[in-house]
Design a protein around this motif. Structure first.
Motif, short mmCIF file in Angstrom:
data_model
loop_
_atom_site.label_atom_id
_atom_site.label_comp_id
_atom_site.label_asym_id
_atom_site.label_seq_id
_atom_site.Cartn_x
_atom_site.Cartn_y
_atom_site.Cartn_z
N SER A 12 -2.09 4.34 -14.76
CA SER A 12 -3.52 3.58 -14.43
C SER A 12 -2.95 2.77 -13.05
CB SER A 12 -4.04 2.53 -15.49
OG SER A 12 -2.98 1.86 -15.89
N LYS A 13 -3.76 2.16 -12.42
CA LYS A 13 -3.82 1.01 -11.39
C LYS A 13 -3.24 -0.21 -11.81
CE LYS A 13 -6.58 3.38 -8.03
NZ LYS A 13 -5.78 3.83 -6.81
N ILE A 14 -2.57 -0.99 -11.12
CA ILE A 14 -2.03 -2.26 -11.62
C ILE A 14 -3.00 -3.39 -10.73
CG2 ILE A 14 0.21 -1.46 -11.99
CD1 ILE A 14 1.05 -2.86 -9.28
N VAL A 19 3.83 -1.26 -6.04
CA VAL A 19 3.99 0.13 -6.40
C VAL A 19 5.09 0.93 -5.46
CG1 VAL A 19 2.66 2.63 -6.52
CG2 VAL A 19 1.53 0.44 -7.22
N ASP A 21 6.28 4.33 -4.41
CA ASP A 21 5.65 5.61 -4.49
C ASP A 21 6.81 6.23 -3.75
OD1 ASP A 21 3.90 7.73 -4.67
OD2 ASP A 21 2.34 6.83 -3.64
N HIS A 22 6.47 7.78 -3.91
CA HIS A 22 7.35 8.78 -3.10
C HIS A 22 8.56 8.59 -3.06
CE1 HIS A 22 3.65 10.06 -1.08
NE2 HIS A 22 3.50 8.77 -0.75
N LYS A 63 5.48 1.49 -11.02
CA LYS A 63 4.63 0.23 -10.70
C LYS A 63 5.20 -0.61 -11.75
CE LYS A 63 0.80 3.77 -10.31
NZ LYS A 63 -0.66 3.83 -10.13
N SER A 85 7.97 4.74 -0.47
CA SER A 85 6.98 3.76 0.14
C SER A 85 6.76 2.52 -0.74
CB SER A 85 5.67 4.22 0.71
OG SER A 85 5.25 4.88 -0.45
N ASN A 87 4.32 -0.34 -1.84
CA ASN A 87 2.88 -0.69 -1.58
C ASN A 87 2.86 -2.36 -2.40
OD1 ASN A 87 1.26 1.69 -0.72
ND2 ASN A 87 3.06 2.30 -2.14
N VAL A 89 0.48 -4.84 -4.00
CA VAL A 89 -0.88 -5.01 -4.51
C VAL A 89 -1.24 -6.17 -4.92
CG1 VAL A 89 -2.25 -4.02 -6.28
CG2 VAL A 89 -0.72 -2.53 -5.63
N TYR A 92 -5.81 -5.38 -7.06
CA TYR A 92 -6.08 -4.15 -7.11
C TYR A 92 -6.16 -3.22 -5.81
CZ TYR A 92 -7.19 -4.70 -12.21
OH TYR A 92 -7.16 -4.87 -13.37
N ASP A 93 -5.96 -4.14 -4.80
CA ASP A 93 -5.82 -3.67 -3.42
C ASP A 93 -4.51 -3.42 -2.75
OD1 ASP A 93 -8.69 -3.18 -3.30
OD2 ASP A 93 -9.08 -5.14 -2.22
N VAL A 94 -4.36 -2.38 -2.26
CA VAL A 94 -2.95 -2.39 -1.61
C VAL A 94 -3.14 -3.10 -0.20
CG1 VAL A 94 -1.49 -0.82 -0.44
CG2 VAL A 94 -2.58 0.01 -2.48
N LYS A 97 1.60 -1.92 3.12
CA LYS A 97 2.41 -0.43 2.69
C LYS A 97 3.50 -0.53 3.69
CE LYS A 97 -0.20 2.94 1.92
NZ LYS A 97 -0.09 3.70 0.74
N1 CTP Z 1 -2.02 1.87 -6.86
C1 CTP Z 1 -1.98 1.12 -8.10
N2 CTP Z 1 -2.47 0.17 -8.27
C2 CTP Z 1 -3.59 -0.33 -7.39
C3 CTP Z 1 -3.60 0.39 -6.20
C4 CTP Z 1 -2.96 1.58 -5.56
O1 CTP Z 1 -1.16 1.72 -8.77
N3 CTP Z 1 -4.54 -1.26 -7.73
C5 CTP Z 1 -1.07 3.03 -6.38
C6 CTP Z 1 -1.77 4.17 -6.13
O2 CTP Z 1 -1.87 5.11 -7.34
C7 CTP Z 1 -0.83 5.12 -5.15
C8 CTP Z 1 -0.14 3.88 -4.45
O3 CTP Z 1 -0.45 2.73 -5.19
O4 CTP Z 1 0.20 5.79 -5.96
C9 CTP Z 1 -0.40 3.76 -3.16
O5 CTP Z 1 -2.11 3.69 -3.23
P1 CTP Z 1 -2.96 3.97 -1.85
O6 CTP Z 1 -2.50 3.52 -0.65
O7 CTP Z 1 -4.23 3.49 -2.32
O8 CTP Z 1 -2.81 5.59 -1.86
P2 CTP Z 1 -2.50 6.68 -1.03
O9 CTP Z 1 -3.64 6.52 0.23
O10 CTP Z 1 -2.41 8.13 -1.67
O11 CTP Z 1 -1.02 6.22 -0.50
P3 CTP Z 1 0.06 7.23 0.34
O12 CTP Z 1 -0.79 7.42 1.61
O13 CTP Z 1 1.24 6.08 0.72
O14 CTP Z 1 0.48 8.38 -0.16
#
Ligand code: CTP
Ligand code: ZN
Length: 156
Positions: A12-14, A19, A21-22, A63, A85, A87, A89, A92-94, A97
């Protein structure tokens, strides 16, 4: 629950935190070690391993709720997960990055394998390694760590 639903479940999202990623597939536990996370300090942490990725074939994701990373941590992380990468947060918004970059030195996160090195004595000297083609080299005693970087991560 049907098999299809199972296959679509994702971590789930945080709400607030980081985060990563990759991450190179299979390196998530080493990333946790770099961050000094072993579960005992109570942070909420999610880990997904060997997820399908267009770019990497397989990737890991970590995460961490309520935590941002230091530059030293990111620098060492880049050595085992060069495509990662980061990210940030918030609510809930990124909000940030960026890709990790290969640093020229890593400070304070790795332990020199040389027991006579000044950085491993009871001196207030932080470890410093230069990043070289075949690994990292201690700037104090020239010991090179080539493989097994994760085995040399300093415990917090
Ligand atoms: N994410 C999360 N909780 C949030 C927002 C994002 O866990 N509140 C995670 C997403 O699941 C993802 C990563 O953070 O694994 C990056 O999110 P996002 O930029 O929205 O995804 P993408 O555009 O797919 O990222 P990218 O282009 O870097 O692959
Ligand atoms: Zn040394």
């Amino acid at each position: 629950m049907s098999g299809d639903d199972d296959q679509q479940l994702r971590v789930s999202k945080i709400q607030n935190g980081t985060v990563i990623d990759h991450i190179t597939g299979g390196q998530a536990l080493n990333v946790l070690a770099i961050l000094g996370i072993d579960g005992t300090s109570g942070e909420s942490v999610s880990v997904a391993m060997n997820m399908p990725s267009d770019r990497l074939g397989k990737k890991d994701i970590v995460k961490v709720e309520g935590r941002e990373l230091s530059q030293n941590e990111v620098d060492v992380l880049s050595l085992i997960a060069p495509a990662a990468s980061i990210n940030i947060v918030r609510d809930y918004d990124v909000v940030e990055k960026h890709r990790v970059e290969r640093p020229s030195v890593v400070v304070g996160v790795l332990e020199c394998p040389n027991h006579n090195c000044i950085t491993t004595e009871d001196e207030p000297v932080q470890s410093r390694f230069a990043v070289v083609d075949d690994g990292v080299r201690c700037e104090y005693c020239d010991t090179i760590i080539r493989d097994e970087l994760p085995a040399h991560i300093l415990a917090d």
